[in-house]
Motif scaffolding. Structure first.
Motif, PDB file in Angstrom:
ATOM      1  N   ASP A  80      19.739 -31.351  58.816  1.00 56.88           N
ATOM      2  CA  ASP A  80      19.386 -32.162  57.651  1.00 56.88           C
ATOM      3  C   ASP A  80      19.848 -33.595  57.825  1.00 56.88           C
ATOM      4  O   ASP A  80      19.119 -34.536  57.520  1.00 56.88           O
ATOM      5  N   GLU A  81      21.064 -33.768  58.348  1.00 57.86           N
ATOM      6  CA  GLU A  81      21.593 -35.105  58.546  1.00 57.86           C
ATOM      7  C   GLU A  81      20.733 -35.891  59.533  1.00 57.86           C
ATOM      8  O   GLU A  81      20.407 -37.061  59.313  1.00 57.86           O
ATOM      9  N   ARG A 115      12.205 -32.540  53.527  1.00 56.96           N
ATOM     10  CA  ARG A 115      13.639 -32.217  53.522  1.00 56.96           C
ATOM     11  C   ARG A 115      14.446 -33.382  52.973  1.00 56.96           C
ATOM     12  O   ARG A 115      15.476 -33.195  52.312  1.00 56.96           O
ATOM     13  N   GLU A 119      17.125 -33.421  49.985  1.00 59.15           N
ATOM     14  CA  GLU A 119      18.491 -33.514  50.517  1.00 59.15           C
ATOM     15  C   GLU A 119      19.011 -34.950  50.625  1.00 59.15           C
ATOM     16  O   GLU A 119      20.204 -35.165  50.809  1.00 59.15           O
ATOM     17  N   ARG A 122      22.283 -36.623  49.064  1.00 57.97           N
ATOM     18  CA  ARG A 122      23.607 -36.249  49.568  1.00 57.97           C
ATOM     19  C   ARG A 122      24.141 -37.271  50.565  1.00 57.97           C
ATOM     20  O   ARG A 122      25.334 -37.263  50.890  1.00 57.97           O
TER      21      ARG A 122
END
Length: 421
Positions: A80-81, A115, A119, A122
């Motif tokens: 995800d990062e 995504r 996400e 965050r």
């Protein structure tokens, strides 16, 4: 001409700028082993006959210089990062390279990875800073969201609301593919909906899908959404977009993606051809329809005159129901309630499929909501002809002729259903 954004960068901005290489006035970026650059494809207003915006598209190549797909690049992000980092790098690159095209009269369409939509928060704020750094007003940037890949309804709604509150128009991309549904359109209330190319392909090859496409566009308009038809590759597909009533069109037929400095926005010849072809097609279709309908119209008008003069419907319609393609003749009262039964061609009761038998009897049925009744009532004495529509009487496409008249002082509407070829 591209220009470097000014102002002190945030920590995130500095990180992303470390990945960006400025070549003269424009930029490329490095991610893993891939070289990234921007291309832009015009989105044309079908009524305006000019670009109303440009979609930013990722172009990538590997270490050997061979082109690779954006999907392959995003797969390499793995986490995800990594995906958030790559997505933000792409948007930074696109915003910088868009500058030669930037104008208050055009939108920049920016895709956001699904995504990242759910996400991205965050990993800290990014988008509003991106717009400020590149002097883009939120109203100039359309955020494209591929909603059918997002299963968390709450996060999806929060993301859409974030961009709306920022002032950006929001577009739902590839609607009609996967698990897209109108429930989401109603909940999210996007400004635009981009229809999946598969719908256009089906309309091209399937008459039923071709009839449905304008209705789908109309439903989206009713929901308050502008409609983009994308992936238009030739004149036939462009004509389908016009026929469907889409607002905007995108595809190789109008212009191919290119770097901002080399983009072609001249589609005057294409629009001229489209206009001529659309007029010619309409003329030919009208001529064919008139040639088919005229004998039926003549018989229907004789039937209506005889019925208005007092003849029984079965007698007045005897010649009419013997005409090719006529399915039935019937009469409604002034409230739209059917008087008596249908007059049909001999043996017609045997042609209705058994699974539709419960629909056969229509005496006393209420047709007051049907366009053929309302149009006749609005203009007594004038012949009305509907567009093709789905009739539940035989579960098929029909065209209906209707005319309102007085018989024995009461208002009656005489109707004739014709099989739509």
């Amino acid at each position: 001409m591209c220009r470097r954004a000014s102002g002190p960068p945030s920590l995130l901005g500095q990180l992303l700028h470390d990945n960006v290489q400025y070549q003269g006035t424009c930029a490329t970026a490095q991610f893993r082993n891939y070289r990234l650059s921007s291309a832009f494809q015009p989105i044309f207003g079908l009524a305006h006959r000019r670009p109303v915006g440009y979609e930013a598209l990722l172009r990538a190549s590997d270490e050997t210089g061979m082109a690779v797909s954006p999907l392959q690049v995003f797969r390499s992000a793995a986490t995800d990062e990594g995906t958030v980092h790559l997505d933000r790098t792409c948007r930074l690159l696109h915003a910088h390279n868009y500058q030669p095209l930037a104008s208050r009269e055009h939108w920049l369409f920016l895709n956001i990875n699904p995504r990242v939509v759910v996400e991205g928060t965050r990993y800290g704020p990014f988008f509003s800073e991106l717009l400020r750094r590149h002097q883009l007003a939120p109203a100039q940037v359309v955020v494209e969201i591929l909603e059918n890949e997002i299963t968390d309804e709450g996060l999806l709604a929060d993301s859409v609301n974030y961009y709306k509150e920022l002032g950006c128009p929001v577009a739902i991309d590839d609607f009609g593919a996967g698990h897209s549904n109108f429930d989401r359109i109603l909940r999210l209330a996007p400004d635009m909906v981009k229809l999946d190319r598969g719908l256009l392909q089906q309309a091209r090859h399937t008459p039923t899908a071709r009839r449905m496409l304008p209705n789908l566009v109309s439903l989206l308009h009713e929901a308050g959404c502008m409609v983009v038809l994308e992936g238009i590759e030739d004149e036939t597909e462009a004509l389908l977009a016009l026929e469907a009533g889409a607002d905007f069109a995108q595809g190789y037929f109008f212009a191919r993606p290119a770097a901002a400095q080399h983009i072609s926005t001249l589609a005057t010849a294409a629009f001229d051809r489209l206009s001529r072809r659309a007029r010619d097609d309409l003329h030919q279709e009208t001529s064919r329809r008139n040639a088919m309908l005229q004998p039926i119209i003549d018989a229907f008008q004789r039937c209506s005159a005889d019925y208005g003069a007092g003849a029984a419907l079965a007698l007045a319609a005897a010649h009419l129901v013997g005409t090719h393609e006529v399915l039935r003749c019937y009469v409604l009262d002034g409230d739209g309630i059917q008087i008596g039964s249908n007059v049909t061609p001999p043996g017609a009761e045997h042609t209705l499929h058994p699974r539709y038998a419960p629909l056969r009897s229509t005496t006393g049925s209420d047709w007051s909501g049907r366009p053929y009744f309302r149009a006749a009532l609005a203009e007594p004495g004038a012949l009305q002809i509907t567009r093709p529509y789905f009739s539940i009487t035989d579960a098929a496409m029909n065209v209906t002729l209707s005319i309102a008249m007085r018989r024995d002082g009461a208002l009656h509407v005489v109707c004739c259903d014709i099989r739509y070829p």
